[in-house]
Design a protein around this motif. Structure first.
Motif, PDB file in Angstrom:
ATOM      1  N   ARG A 288      46.346  64.564  32.204  1.00  0.00           N
ATOM      2  CA  ARG A 288      47.577  64.810  31.445  1.00  0.00           C
ATOM      3  C   ARG A 288      48.792  64.993  32.350  1.00  0.00           C
ATOM      4  NH1 ARG A 288      46.978  66.567  26.054  1.00  0.00           N
ATOM      5  NH2 ARG A 288      44.813  66.521  25.343  1.00  0.00           N
ATOM      6  N   GLY A 289      48.559  65.141  33.639  1.00  0.00           N
ATOM      7  CA  GLY A 289      49.664  65.352  34.555  1.00  0.00           C
ATOM      8  C   GLY A 289      50.152  64.050  35.168  1.00  0.00           C
ATOM      9  N   ARG A 290      51.129  64.183  36.040  1.00  0.00           N
ATOM     10  CA  ARG A 290      51.660  63.027  36.769  1.00  0.00           C
ATOM     11  C   ARG A 290      51.995  63.449  38.190  1.00  0.00           C
ATOM     12  NH1 ARG A 290      56.488  60.955  33.034  1.00  0.00           N
ATOM     13  NH2 ARG A 290      56.823  63.205  32.911  1.00  0.00           N
ATOM     14  N   GLN A 291      51.923  62.487  39.098  1.00  0.00           N
ATOM     15  CA  GLN A 291      52.393  62.728  40.456  1.00  0.00           C
ATOM     16  C   GLN A 291      53.730  62.022  40.642  1.00  0.00           C
ATOM     17  OE1 GLN A 291      48.822  61.739  40.531  1.00  0.00           O
ATOM     18  NE2 GLN A 291      49.292  59.644  40.000  1.00  0.00           N
ATOM     19  N   GLY A 292      54.438  62.441  41.660  1.00  0.00           N
ATOM     20  CA  GLY A 292      55.753  61.851  41.877  1.00  0.00           C
ATOM     21  C   GLY A 292      55.916  61.308  43.282  1.00  0.00           C
ATOM     22  N   LEU A 293      56.722  60.285  43.389  1.00  0.00           N
ATOM     23  CA  LEU A 293      57.184  59.800  44.684  1.00  0.00           C
ATOM     24  C   LEU A 293      58.612  60.302  44.849  1.00  0.00           C
ATOM     25  CD1 LEU A 293      56.820  56.270  46.208  1.00  0.00           C
ATOM     26  CD2 LEU A 293      59.005  57.431  46.237  1.00  0.00           C
ATOM     27  N   ILE A 294      58.865  61.018  45.930  1.00  0.00           N
ATOM     28  CA  ILE A 294      60.175  61.584  46.186  1.00  0.00           C
ATOM     29  C   ILE A 294      60.734  60.986  47.466  1.00  0.00           C
ATOM     30  CG2 ILE A 294      61.492  63.705  46.579  1.00  0.00           C
ATOM     31  CD1 ILE A 294      59.186  65.238  45.254  1.00  0.00           C
ATOM     32  N   ALA A 295      61.957  60.450  47.397  1.00  0.00           N
ATOM     33  CA  ALA A 295      62.595  59.836  48.553  1.00  0.00           C
ATOM     34  C   ALA A 295      63.945  60.492  48.795  1.00  0.00           C
ATOM     35  CB  ALA A 295      62.771  58.329  48.339  1.00  0.00           C
ATOM     36  N   ARG A 296      64.205  60.850  50.034  1.00  0.00           N
ATOM     37  CA  ARG A 296      65.473  61.501  50.386  1.00  0.00           C
ATOM     38  C   ARG A 296      65.875  61.069  51.791  1.00  0.00           C
ATOM     39  NH1 ARG A 296      66.293  65.993  53.641  1.00  0.00           N
ATOM     40  NH2 ARG A 296      68.268  67.099  53.332  1.00  0.00           N
ATOM     41  N   MET A 297      67.147  60.799  51.986  1.00  0.00           N
ATOM     42  CA  MET A 297      67.665  60.532  53.329  1.00  0.00           C
ATOM     43  C   MET A 297      68.105  61.840  53.977  1.00  0.00           C
ATOM     44  SD  MET A 297      69.956  57.066  53.088  1.00  0.00           S
ATOM     45  CE  MET A 297      71.054  57.701  51.797  1.00  0.00           C
ATOM     46  N   ASP A 298      67.797  61.972  55.220  1.00  0.00           N
ATOM     47  CA  ASP A 298      68.269  63.132  55.969  1.00  0.00           C
ATOM     48  C   ASP A 298      69.792  63.020  56.079  1.00  0.00           C
ATOM     49  OD1 ASP A 298      68.975  65.015  57.902  1.00  0.00           O
ATOM     50  OD2 ASP A 298      67.085  64.774  58.962  1.00  0.00           O
ATOM     51  N   PRO A 299      70.531  64.036  55.628  1.00  0.00           N
ATOM     52  CA  PRO A 299      71.991  63.958  55.668  1.00  0.00           C
ATOM     53  C   PRO A 299      72.586  64.029  57.066  1.00  0.00           C
ATOM     54  CG  PRO A 299      71.301  66.119  54.908  1.00  0.00           C
ATOM     55  CD  PRO A 299      70.052  65.270  54.994  1.00  0.00           C
ATOM     56  N   SER A 300      71.801  64.381  58.063  1.00  0.00           N
ATOM     57  CA  SER A 300      72.364  64.532  59.421  1.00  0.00           C
ATOM     58  C   SER A 300      72.552  63.165  60.069  1.00  0.00           C
ATOM     59  CB  SER A 300      71.431  65.374  60.275  1.00  0.00           C
ATOM     60  OG  SER A 300      70.159  64.781  60.389  1.00  0.00           O
TER      61      SER A 300
ATOM     62  N   LEU B  31      65.739  53.477  40.853  1.00  0.00           N
ATOM     63  CA  LEU B  31      66.950  54.183  41.269  1.00  0.00           C
ATOM     64  C   LEU B  31      67.178  53.907  42.753  1.00  0.00           C
ATOM     65  CD1 LEU B  31      66.118  57.710  39.741  1.00  0.00           C
ATOM     66  CD2 LEU B  31      67.592  55.962  38.698  1.00  0.00           C
ATOM     67  N   TRP B  32      68.446  53.813  43.141  1.00  0.00           N
ATOM     68  CA  TRP B  32      68.737  53.685  44.565  1.00  0.00           C
ATOM     69  C   TRP B  32      70.028  54.408  44.889  1.00  0.00           C
ATOM     70  CZ3 TRP B  32      72.763  51.008  47.130  1.00  0.00           C
ATOM     71  CH2 TRP B  32      73.613  50.256  46.301  1.00  0.00           C
ATOM     72  N   THR B  33      70.191  54.755  46.154  1.00  0.00           N
ATOM     73  CA  THR B  33      71.370  55.529  46.533  1.00  0.00           C
ATOM     74  C   THR B  33      71.749  55.292  47.988  1.00  0.00           C
ATOM     75  OG1 THR B  33      72.346  57.749  46.439  1.00  0.00           O
ATOM     76  CG2 THR B  33      70.099  57.583  47.293  1.00  0.00           C
ATOM     77  N   GLU B  34      73.016  55.532  48.248  1.00  0.00           N
ATOM     78  CA  GLU B  34      73.546  55.597  49.613  1.00  0.00           C
ATOM     79  C   GLU B  34      73.975  57.017  49.941  1.00  0.00           C
ATOM     80  OE1 GLU B  34      75.620  51.205  49.949  1.00  0.00           O
ATOM     81  OE2 GLU B  34      76.668  52.759  48.788  1.00  0.00           O
ATOM     82  N   GLU B  35      73.795  57.915  48.976  1.00  0.00           N
ATOM     83  CA  GLU B  35      74.229  59.301  49.131  1.00  0.00           C
ATOM     84  C   GLU B  35      73.205  60.108  49.923  1.00  0.00           C
ATOM     85  OE1 GLU B  35      77.053  60.773  47.995  1.00  0.00           O
ATOM     86  OE2 GLU B  35      77.802  58.896  47.158  1.00  0.00           O
TER      87      GLU B  35
ATOM     88  N   PRO C  22      66.810  51.599  56.699  1.00  0.00           N
ATOM     89  CA  PRO C  22      67.311  52.581  57.669  1.00  0.00           C
ATOM     90  C   PRO C  22      68.654  52.221  58.284  1.00  0.00           C
ATOM     91  CG  PRO C  22      64.960  52.239  57.956  1.00  0.00           C
ATOM     92  CD  PRO C  22      65.429  51.188  56.992  1.00  0.00           C
ATOM     93  N   PRO C  23      68.875  50.958  58.735  1.00  0.00           N
ATOM     94  CA  PRO C  23      70.182  50.652  59.318  1.00  0.00           C
ATOM     95  C   PRO C  23      71.326  50.811  58.316  1.00  0.00           C
ATOM     96  CG  PRO C  23      68.587  48.961  59.889  1.00  0.00           C
ATOM     97  CD  PRO C  23      67.957  49.807  58.842  1.00  0.00           C
ATOM     98  N   GLY C  24      71.076  50.438  57.075  1.00  0.00           N
ATOM     99  CA  GLY C  24      72.115  50.544  56.049  1.00  0.00           C
ATOM    100  C   GLY C  24      72.179  51.889  55.384  1.00  0.00           C
ATOM    101  N   ARG C  25      71.242  52.805  55.730  1.00  0.00           N
ATOM    102  CA  ARG C  25      71.161  54.141  55.130  1.00  0.00           C
ATOM    103  C   ARG C  25      71.195  54.050  53.607  1.00  0.00           C
ATOM    104  NH1 ARG C  25      70.775  58.363  57.892  1.00  0.00           N
ATOM    105  NH2 ARG C  25      71.678  59.733  56.297  1.00  0.00           N
ATOM    106  N   ARG C  26      70.208  53.343  53.092  1.00  0.00           N
ATOM    107  CA  ARG C  26      70.026  53.230  51.640  1.00  0.00           C
ATOM    108  C   ARG C  26      68.541  53.366  51.343  1.00  0.00           C
ATOM    109  NH1 ARG C  26      71.534  47.574  50.240  1.00  0.00           N
ATOM    110  NH2 ARG C  26      70.387  47.246  52.173  1.00  0.00           N
ATOM    111  N   ILE C  27      68.224  53.992  50.217  1.00  0.00           N
ATOM    112  CA  ILE C  27      66.842  54.117  49.776  1.00  0.00           C
ATOM    113  C   ILE C  27      66.770  53.830  48.284  1.00  0.00           C
ATOM    114  CG2 ILE C  27      66.080  55.761  51.534  1.00  0.00           C
ATOM    115  CD1 ILE C  27      66.531  57.994  49.455  1.00  0.00           C
ATOM    116  N   GLY C  28      65.582  53.447  47.838  1.00  0.00           N
ATOM    117  CA  GLY C  28      65.369  53.218  46.420  1.00  0.00           C
ATOM    118  C   GLY C  28      63.939  53.554  46.040  1.00  0.00           C
ATOM    119  N   VAL C  29      63.730  53.861  44.771  1.00  0.00           N
ATOM    120  CA  VAL C  29      62.386  54.112  44.255  1.00  0.00           C
ATOM    121  C   VAL C  29      62.192  53.270  43.004  1.00  0.00           C
ATOM    122  CG1 VAL C  29      62.145  56.429  45.225  1.00  0.00           C
ATOM    123  CG2 VAL C  29      63.160  56.148  42.952  1.00  0.00           C
TER     124      VAL C  29
END
Length: 204
Positions: free
Chosen positions: A192-204, A55-59, A79-86
């Protein structure tokens, strides 16, 4: 489930409604997450983005999530393009080209930085010929012998795929989920569990 997700999201200063995940199928489908997709899967596994392993986003204020229990979670950031993906990358995804597809979707690979999260390490990832042969054919020197056992190095495979895709800045965690059951979930260790990688851009 909501309580755990709320706790995890608090670390990246995100709300529960921003959690956005996919039904991971070890394929090569990459989805761009816009405002309409934001929050997919936050309240129910049935509402996730269907059949995608990247998944990727510019939001701003979208928390992209992949979950793993031995596969490699990968963060891509521009960072310069303000895009992230996982990316969710197990051996099938690596061989199929999920990393290259994700980098291609974001574009500008030389601007990207990648982080390879905890996954099963080469120390513990014993595989059979059905895995070793296609992995070596696709990714090169990622298979080695230890005694009479064959091992696969997911970390090297992910690094190789990122380099081939044009990503120069790569940061591998080099943490084995199988070796550290007190810190991580591991399918091969019986977890039986799973861990997650969480990515978020700071909206400021």
């Amino acid at each position: 489930m909501r309580r755990n997700r709320t706790r995890a999201l608090r670390v990246v200063d995100a709300s529960l409604g921003s959690w956005t995940g996919a039904r991971q199928v070890h394929g090569t489908h990459v989805v761009k997450v816009g405002a309409a997709e934001r929050g997919a899967g936050w309240d129910s596994p049935a509402s996730v983005v269907p059949d995608a392993d990247a998944l990727w986003t510019e939001e701003p204020d979208v928390a992209l999530v992949v979950v793993t229990a031995d596969c490699a979670p990968i963060l891509l950031a521009d960072p310069p393009g303000r895009r992230i993906g996982v990316v969710h990358a197990g051996w099938r995804g690596l061989v199929a080209g999920i990393i290259e597809e994700a980098v291609r979707a974001l574009g500008s690979p030389t601007r990207l930085a990648a982080f390879i999260g905890p996954s099963i390490g080469p120390c513990c990832y014993e595989v059979g010929k059905d895995v070793a042969v296609p992995a070596a054919e696709r990714l090169g020197e990622v298979v080695y012998r230890r005694g009479d056992r064959t091992h696969l190095d997911l970390w090297r495979g992910a690094t190789t795929a990122l380099a081939r895709a044009g990503v120069h800045e790569v940061w591998p965690a080099a943490l084995c989920t199988r070796c550290e059951p007190d810190r991580f979930y591991s399918h091969r260790a019986g977890g039986r569990g799973r861990q997650g990688l969480i990515a978020r851009m700071d909206p400021s």
